[in-house]
Design a protein around this motif. Structure first.
Motif, mmCIF file in Angstrom:
data_model
loop_
_atom_site.group_PDB
_atom_site.id
_atom_site.type_symbol
_atom_site.label_atom_id
_atom_site.label_comp_id
_atom_site.label_asym_id
_atom_site.label_seq_id
_atom_site.Cartn_x
_atom_site.Cartn_y
_atom_site.Cartn_z
ATOM 1 N N VAL A 6 10.031 1.804 10.038
ATOM 2 C CA VAL A 6 9.894 3.135 9.470
ATOM 3 C C VAL A 6 8.434 3.547 9.597
ATOM 4 C CG1 VAL A 6 9.494 2.276 7.130
ATOM 5 C CG2 VAL A 6 10.369 4.578 7.445
ATOM 6 N N ASN A 7 8.200 4.800 9.927
ATOM 7 C CA ASN A 7 6.826 5.286 10.063
ATOM 8 C C ASN A 7 6.114 5.257 8.716
ATOM 9 O OD1 ASN A 7 6.845 5.780 12.835
ATOM 10 N ND2 ASN A 7 7.826 7.766 12.552
ATOM 11 N N TYR A 8 4.893 4.793 8.727
ATOM 12 C CA TYR A 8 4.099 4.678 7.500
ATOM 13 C C TYR A 8 3.725 6.049 6.952
ATOM 14 C CZ TYR A 8 -0.024 3.904 4.562
ATOM 15 O OH TYR A 8 -0.926 3.916 3.531
ATOM 16 N N SER A 9 3.882 6.185 5.664
ATOM 17 C CA SER A 9 3.435 7.387 4.970
ATOM 18 C C SER A 9 2.453 6.961 3.889
ATOM 19 C CB SER A 9 4.629 8.106 4.330
ATOM 20 O OG SER A 9 4.212 9.270 3.668
ATOM 21 N N PRO A 10 1.205 7.395 3.940
ATOM 22 C CA PRO A 10 0.213 6.958 2.958
ATOM 23 C C PRO A 10 0.676 7.210 1.529
ATOM 24 C CG PRO A 10 -0.830 8.198 4.717
ATOM 25 C CD PRO A 10 0.649 8.344 4.914
ATOM 26 N N TRP A 11 0.356 6.284 0.647
ATOM 27 C CA TRP A 11 0.801 6.385 -0.732
ATOM 28 C C TRP A 11 0.243 7.623 -1.423
ATOM 29 C CZ3 TRP A 11 4.096 5.538 -4.294
ATOM 30 C CH2 TRP A 11 3.759 5.759 -5.627
ATOM 31 N N SER A 36 15.028 -2.229 -6.322
ATOM 32 C CA SER A 36 14.498 -0.875 -6.445
ATOM 33 C C SER A 36 12.990 -0.946 -6.544
ATOM 34 C CB SER A 36 15.092 -0.118 -7.628
ATOM 35 O OG SER A 36 14.715 1.247 -7.530
ATOM 36 N N ARG A 37 12.454 -0.915 -7.762
ATOM 37 C CA ARG A 37 11.007 -0.828 -7.894
ATOM 38 C C ARG A 37 10.322 -2.191 -7.891
ATOM 39 N NH1 ARG A 37 10.925 2.439 -13.403
ATOM 40 N NH2 ARG A 37 12.309 0.665 -13.850
ATOM 41 N N GLY A 38 11.052 -3.284 -8.088
ATOM 42 C CA GLY A 38 10.454 -4.610 -8.186
ATOM 43 C C GLY A 38 11.037 -5.596 -7.191
ATOM 44 N N ILE A 46 0.803 -1.220 0.000
ATOM 45 C CA ILE A 46 0.000 0.000 0.000
ATOM 46 C C ILE A 46 0.839 1.274 0.000
ATOM 47 C CG2 ILE A 46 -1.969 -1.124 1.092
ATOM 48 C CD1 ILE A 46 -1.112 0.107 3.748
ATOM 49 N N MET A 47 2.133 1.177 0.315
ATOM 50 C CA MET A 47 2.971 2.380 0.355
ATOM 51 C C MET A 47 3.952 2.415 -0.809
ATOM 52 S SD MET A 47 3.996 -0.251 2.189
ATOM 53 C CE MET A 47 5.410 -1.284 2.529
ATOM 54 N N CYS A 48 3.733 1.573 -1.822
ATOM 55 C CA CYS A 48 4.719 1.384 -2.888
ATOM 56 C C CYS A 48 4.204 1.844 -4.243
ATOM 57 C CB CYS A 48 5.103 -0.094 -2.956
ATOM 58 S SG CYS A 48 6.318 -0.499 -4.227
ATOM 59 N N TYR A 49 5.155 2.174 -5.117
ATOM 60 C CA TYR A 49 4.776 2.584 -6.482
ATOM 61 C C TYR A 49 4.005 1.498 -7.217
ATOM 62 C CZ TYR A 49 9.840 3.211 -5.525
ATOM 63 O OH TYR A 49 11.065 3.302 -4.947
ATOM 64 N N GLN A 50 4.203 0.232 -6.815
ATOM 65 C CA GLN A 50 3.501 -0.855 -7.491
ATOM 66 C C GLN A 50 1.989 -0.746 -7.343
ATOM 67 O OE1 GLN A 50 4.667 -3.209 -9.491
ATOM 68 N NE2 GLN A 50 6.878 -2.942 -9.231
ATOM 69 N N SER A 51 1.535 0.026 -6.363
ATOM 70 C CA SER A 51 0.094 0.231 -6.206
ATOM 71 C C SER A 51 -0.450 1.238 -7.219
ATOM 72 C CB SER A 51 -0.233 0.697 -4.782
ATOM 73 O OG SER A 51 0.370 1.945 -4.503
ATOM 74 N N GLU A 88 -0.899 -8.625 5.961
ATOM 75 C CA GLU A 88 -1.654 -8.782 4.712
ATOM 76 C C GLU A 88 -2.430 -7.527 4.338
ATOM 77 O OE1 GLU A 88 -3.816 -12.475 4.861
ATOM 78 O OE2 GLU A 88 -1.965 -13.659 4.996
ATOM 79 N N LYS A 89 -2.620 -6.640 5.301
ATOM 80 C CA LYS A 89 -3.216 -5.340 4.991
ATOM 81 C C LYS A 89 -2.202 -4.462 4.256
ATOM 82 C CE LYS A 89 -5.377 -1.287 7.171
ATOM 83 N NZ LYS A 89 -5.824 -0.681 8.465
ATOM 84 N N ILE A 90 -0.952 -4.559 4.672
ATOM 85 C CA ILE A 90 0.104 -3.753 4.049
ATOM 86 C C ILE A 90 0.588 -4.390 2.754
ATOM 87 C CG2 ILE A 90 2.458 -2.861 4.305
ATOM 88 C CD1 ILE A 90 1.991 -2.799 7.329
ATOM 89 N N ARG A 91 0.937 -5.671 2.830
ATOM 90 C CA ARG A 91 1.584 -6.357 1.718
ATOM 91 C C ARG A 91 0.539 -7.155 0.934
ATOM 92 N NH1 ARG A 91 6.535 -5.005 2.164
ATOM 93 N NH2 ARG A 91 7.306 -6.370 0.526
ATOM 94 N N VAL A 92 -0.198 -6.432 0.127
ATOM 95 C CA VAL A 92 -1.288 -7.030 -0.656
ATOM 96 C C VAL A 92 -0.727 -8.102 -1.588
ATOM 97 C CG1 VAL A 92 -3.127 -6.541 -2.306
ATOM 98 C CG2 VAL A 92 -2.585 -4.874 -0.497
ATOM 99 N N ASN A 93 -1.377 -9.263 -1.576
ATOM 100 C CA ASN A 93 -0.981 -10.484 -2.302
ATOM 101 C C ASN A 93 -0.024 -11.368 -1.491
ATOM 102 O OD1 ASN A 93 -2.504 -9.617 -4.471
ATOM 103 N ND2 ASN A 93 -0.754 -8.926 -5.687
ATOM 104 N N GLY A 94 0.518 -10.839 -0.399
ATOM 105 C CA GLY A 94 1.403 -11.640 0.436
ATOM 106 C C GLY A 94 0.616 -12.510 1.402
#
Length: 385
Positions: free
Chosen positions: A297-302, A172-174, A129-134, A234-240
C-alpha cells in the motif's frame, strides 16, 4: 511452495498493490458452472436466499455470454479465496461477499454488519510511523485508551454473531497477540466463521502461539512487515527488530510446512511503500517462501484524524454499511479512523451487536452521510476516505 504465477505488480485506484504469488487467479468456466449448480444453504434467511439466487443468475448469464453491468460477479480476490473454501460453504461465502461489496452501494442495512472487527487489545509494542500508536495522546497509558478485552466480553460478542456474521477480523488499533487470552480467543472462535482473519506484526510469534494459530480454521493470517530490508523496516516499524521478525516468520513457515501442509490458511505479507527504492519484486524475493500473497500500500504520512483540515466531501462513507468495530474496552465504533471513539455511543458490554448496528443512533449517522451532512460530524469532516 508453488511456482510464482504472476510477479507483475497490479494497482487499483486506491493505490493498493497485491501479488498472489502462490495462488492461481484465472477465472474458468468450471468455477462458473460450480456456482450455478449450487443450492442455497439450509440455514439461509429469505433475504439470503434471494441474494444467492441473484448471484447464481448473474453467473449463469456470464456462461451464456450475456453482458451484466453493476451486478455482483466474483472478483480476483474472491476467486483466490474460493480455492480455500469447502464446496459446502461456497454459497454462504458468496452471500457474505455480496453483502460486503454491495450493501454499501445499495445503502442496505442487514440485521448484522457484513464484517465485524474485534480488538483483543488496543496496546501495541510498536510505534509505526503511519499508525495511530504514534499519537502520544492516544498511546500514552495515562490517556485511558490502552485496554485489553476480557475473555468474557469476547465470548459474549462471538456468541451473538455466530451464524449471523461470516467475517471476523481480530485486530484494529493494537497488536492482538499481546492479549494474554489471545490463544483462548482463537480456540473459542474456531470453526464458527467462514472468514476469520488476524493481523499481527509477528513480534510475539513462538512455537506455542504458531501452533495455536495454525491449529484453528483461521482463513487469513496477515503479517504486517512493511519492508523487505532492515533499514526500511526499522524506519517504518519503530521498536521492531528486522532480524527477529524474519526469524519468527521463518519459524512460522517451517511449522506450517511440517505440521499443517494441508491446511487452507492464506498467509499474506503486507508492506508499505515509502521510497522509490522499494518494489513489490523485492518483497517477493524476501518473502516468497514464507507467504501466499504479497501486498503493498502506498505510504501516507501520519496525520491525526482530529487535526486534518476539514474537507467538503459529500459522499457517504461505505464503512457505515460494511463493517463495525468493537474496541477492547467494549466501545463500538463505525470506523477506526475515529480511533478515539468520538462517534461512539454504544458499548458491547450492555447492548447486542445487532441492536447497535440497527439502532436509531447508527441510522441517524447513516442518514447524515446520505444527506451530504458528513461535514457536521467529527472526525468525518476531516476524513479523506
Amino acid at each position: 511452495m508453488s511456482k510464482i504465477i504472476d510477479i507483475q505488480p497490479r494497482i487499483d485506484p486506491e493505490g493498493y498493490f497485491e501479488d498472489n504469488i502462490n495462488i492461481e487467479h484465472s477465472l474458468n468456466f468450471s468455477l462458473l458452472e460450480k456456482i450455478v449448480k449450487l443450492k442455497p444453504d439450509n440455514n439461509f434467511s429469505q433475504e439470503d436466499t434471494e441474494i444467492f439466487n441473484e448471484i447464481r443468475e448473474n453467473h449463469k448469464n456470464v456462461i451464456k455470454k450475456k453482458r451484466i453491468l453493476d451486478k455482483f460477479m466474483i472478483n480476483k480476490h474472491e476467486i483466490n479465496e474460493l480455492k480455500f473454501i469447502e464446496d459446502k460453504k461456497i454459497s454462504r461465502y458468496l452471500v457474505y461477499r455480496y453483502k460486503y461489496r454491495f450493501f454499501s452501494k445499495e445503502k442496505r442495512v442487514g440485521e448484522y454488519p457484513p464484517c465485524l472487527q474485534i480488538e483483543p487489545t488496543s496496546i501495541c509494542n510498536f510505534r509505526c510511523i503511519m499508525c495511530y500508536q504514534s499519537d502520544k495522546s492516544f498511546s500514552n497509558k495515562s490517556k485511558g485508551f490502552m485496554n485489553n478485552m476480557s475473555l468474557d466480553l469476547y465470548k459474549k460478542v462471538i456468541d451473538e454473531v455466530e451464524g449471523k456474521v461470516e467475517a471476523i477480523t481480530l485486530a484494529s488499533r493494537g497488536e492482538p497477540t499481546l492479549n494474554k487470552d489471545f490463544e483462548k480467543m482463537l480456540n473459542y472462535s474456531n470453526k464458527k466463521f467462514l472468514a476469520l482473519k488476524i493481523n499481527t506484526n509477528a513480534s510475539m510469534l513462538n512455537e506455542n502461539l504458531i501452533h495455536a494459530i495454525l491449529s484453528t480454521d483461521i482463513q487469513s493470517i496477515v503479517f504486517s512487515v512493511d519492508a523487505a530490508d532492515k533499514e526500511t523496516y526499522e524506519k517504518i516499524r519503530v521498536n521492531g527488530k528486522f532480524e527477529q521478525i524474519m526469524k519468527n516468520l521463518k519459524l512460522f513457515a517451517q511449522i506450517r510446512k511440517d505440521h499443517y501442509s494441508k491446511s487452507k490458511h492464506i498467509v499474506k505479507m503486507s508492506g508499505v511503500k515509502i521510497s522509490k527504492n522499494q518494489s513489490i519484486n523485492s518483497m517477493e524475493k524476501q518473502f516468497q517462501e514464507l507467504a501466499d500473497v504479497i501486498a503493498f500500500v502506498n505510504y501516507s504520512p501520519w496525520e491525526s484524524a482530529y487535526d486534518n483540515k476539514p474537507n467538503d466531501f459529500k459522499h457517504a462513507c461505505k464503512e457505515l454499511w460494511t463493517r463495525m468495530f468493537v474496541w477492547a474496552d467494549g466501545k463500538v465504533n463505525p470506523c477506526d479512523y475515529d480511533y478515539k471513539s468520538i462517534l461512539s455511543k454504544w458499548n458491547a458490554k450492555n447492548r447486542s451487536i445487532s441492536e447497535i448496528w440497527t439502532s436509531k443512533e447508527y441510522n441517524d449517522l447513516r442518514e447524515k452521510h446520505l444527506n451530504q451532512k458528513r461535514n457536521t460530524l467529527e472526525p468525518c469532516v476531516r476524513c479523506l476516505n
